[in-house]
Design a protein around this motif. Sequence first.
Motif, mmCIF file in Angstrom:
data_model
loop_
_atom_site.group_PDB
_atom_site.id
_atom_site.type_symbol
_atom_site.label_atom_id
_atom_site.label_comp_id
_atom_site.label_asym_id
_atom_site.label_seq_id
_atom_site.Cartn_x
_atom_site.Cartn_y
_atom_site.Cartn_z
ATOM 1 N N LEU A 33 0.824 -1.075 0.069
ATOM 2 C CA LEU A 33 0.030 0.018 0.000
ATOM 3 C C LEU A 33 0.776 1.263 0.079
ATOM 4 O O LEU A 33 0.630 2.266 -0.657
ATOM 5 C CB LEU A 33 -1.049 0.000 1.388
ATOM 6 C CG LEU A 33 -1.961 -1.024 1.114
ATOM 7 C CD1 LEU A 33 -2.850 -1.094 2.471
ATOM 8 C CD2 LEU A 33 -3.025 -0.703 0.139
ATOM 9 N N VAL A 34 2.075 1.157 0.779
ATOM 10 C CA VAL A 34 2.941 2.269 0.814
ATOM 11 C C VAL A 34 3.407 2.694 -0.619
ATOM 12 O O VAL A 34 3.488 3.753 -1.083
ATOM 13 C CB VAL A 34 3.944 2.088 1.781
ATOM 14 C CG1 VAL A 34 5.027 3.444 1.696
ATOM 15 C CG2 VAL A 34 3.550 2.186 3.190
ATOM 16 N N ILE A 36 2.326 1.672 -3.682
ATOM 17 C CA ILE A 36 1.217 2.157 -4.495
ATOM 18 C C ILE A 36 0.948 3.603 -4.247
ATOM 19 O O ILE A 36 0.838 4.424 -4.967
ATOM 20 C CB ILE A 36 -0.028 1.515 -4.296
ATOM 21 C CG1 ILE A 36 0.486 -0.095 -4.907
ATOM 22 C CG2 ILE A 36 -1.223 1.884 -5.083
ATOM 23 C CD1 ILE A 36 -0.771 -1.275 -4.705
ATOM 24 N N GLY A 37 0.945 4.069 -2.984
ATOM 25 C CA GLY A 37 0.592 5.342 -2.593
ATOM 26 C C GLY A 37 1.628 6.514 -2.926
ATOM 27 O O GLY A 37 1.177 7.542 -3.498
ATOM 28 N N VAL A 38 2.869 5.890 -2.850
ATOM 29 C CA VAL A 38 3.980 6.730 -3.159
ATOM 30 C C VAL A 38 3.691 7.097 -4.713
ATOM 31 O O VAL A 38 4.093 8.233 -5.322
ATOM 32 C CB VAL A 38 5.266 6.271 -2.825
ATOM 33 C CG1 VAL A 38 6.358 7.003 -3.568
ATOM 34 C CG2 VAL A 38 5.395 6.446 -1.285
ATOM 35 N N VAL A 40 1.161 6.872 -6.705
ATOM 36 C CA VAL A 40 0.110 7.916 -6.931
ATOM 37 C C VAL A 40 0.361 9.097 -6.745
ATOM 38 O O VAL A 40 -0.091 10.118 -7.465
ATOM 39 C CB VAL A 40 -1.225 7.425 -6.206
ATOM 40 C CG1 VAL A 40 -2.363 8.345 -6.399
ATOM 41 C CG2 VAL A 40 -1.680 6.016 -6.778
ATOM 42 N N LEU A 41 0.771 9.436 -5.503
ATOM 43 C CA LEU A 41 1.238 10.810 -5.094
ATOM 44 C C LEU A 41 2.107 11.643 -6.293
ATOM 45 O O LEU A 41 2.175 12.793 -6.485
ATOM 46 C CB LEU A 41 1.948 11.030 -3.662
ATOM 47 C CG LEU A 41 1.043 10.592 -2.507
ATOM 48 C CD1 LEU A 41 1.363 10.654 -1.396
ATOM 49 C CD2 LEU A 41 -0.144 11.912 -2.686
#
Length: 232
Positions: A33-34, A36-38, A40-41
Amino acid sequence: MVGQVRNHPARARLVRRGRPRRGFTLLESLMALVIIGVGVLAFVDAQAAFFQSNSWSSRAATGMLLANEIRERTRGLPRHDPSTGLSLAAGGGGAQVVVGWGREAGEVTVDDLDDLDDFDGLSFGLGGTFPGPIDAQGAIVPEINLNGSARLDGEGAPVALNGWTQRVTVDKIDPYNFSVIRADAYEQAATAQLPAIRIDRFPLRITVVVEYEDPANGQSQDITRLTWIVPK
């Protein structure tokens, strides 16, 4: 051979079925999740940077276009009014006043501006001296619809390009040093090294500053500054 255990396919399947299957642990899920989040950001930040860069490029191009429209509008105009010229006259208390600098009486429209010093201190656009911005023919530069046509108001008049203003300054400058601004009433007396120069025989420096007011925050920003010299 007696007593020898032979491998059998069915037995192998039973052994494989008996082995526990390994899934994702909570830590692995959090790490995924981390990551993927990075990603996307980073994508969102890149999109925002691209939008900002594209917006600035578009404004810079529009600003340069509007500045050059004023330059084309003034091209070929005399430095001072053909009828009144530029001169000094006696004023109150024996002081001398400049006659002929700026707009003359009766010059109330863009089409009335017939010499360069008429443009000194004028602005065309939002809150300006005249509606605007204007093009080289003195007409309003309109907002454009998606189909390429000019946007019109309820009375059929063009809607001015929103947020844009052209501000013009005309300075009389020293013929030997273009960085030195002379007063409108300045005359050069003759010296041993330099000849006399009449009040109306100085070069002019025209500066056009194009401003844009962002409707989102109401802040005004200088987009383009164009300067040129008109010799005597």
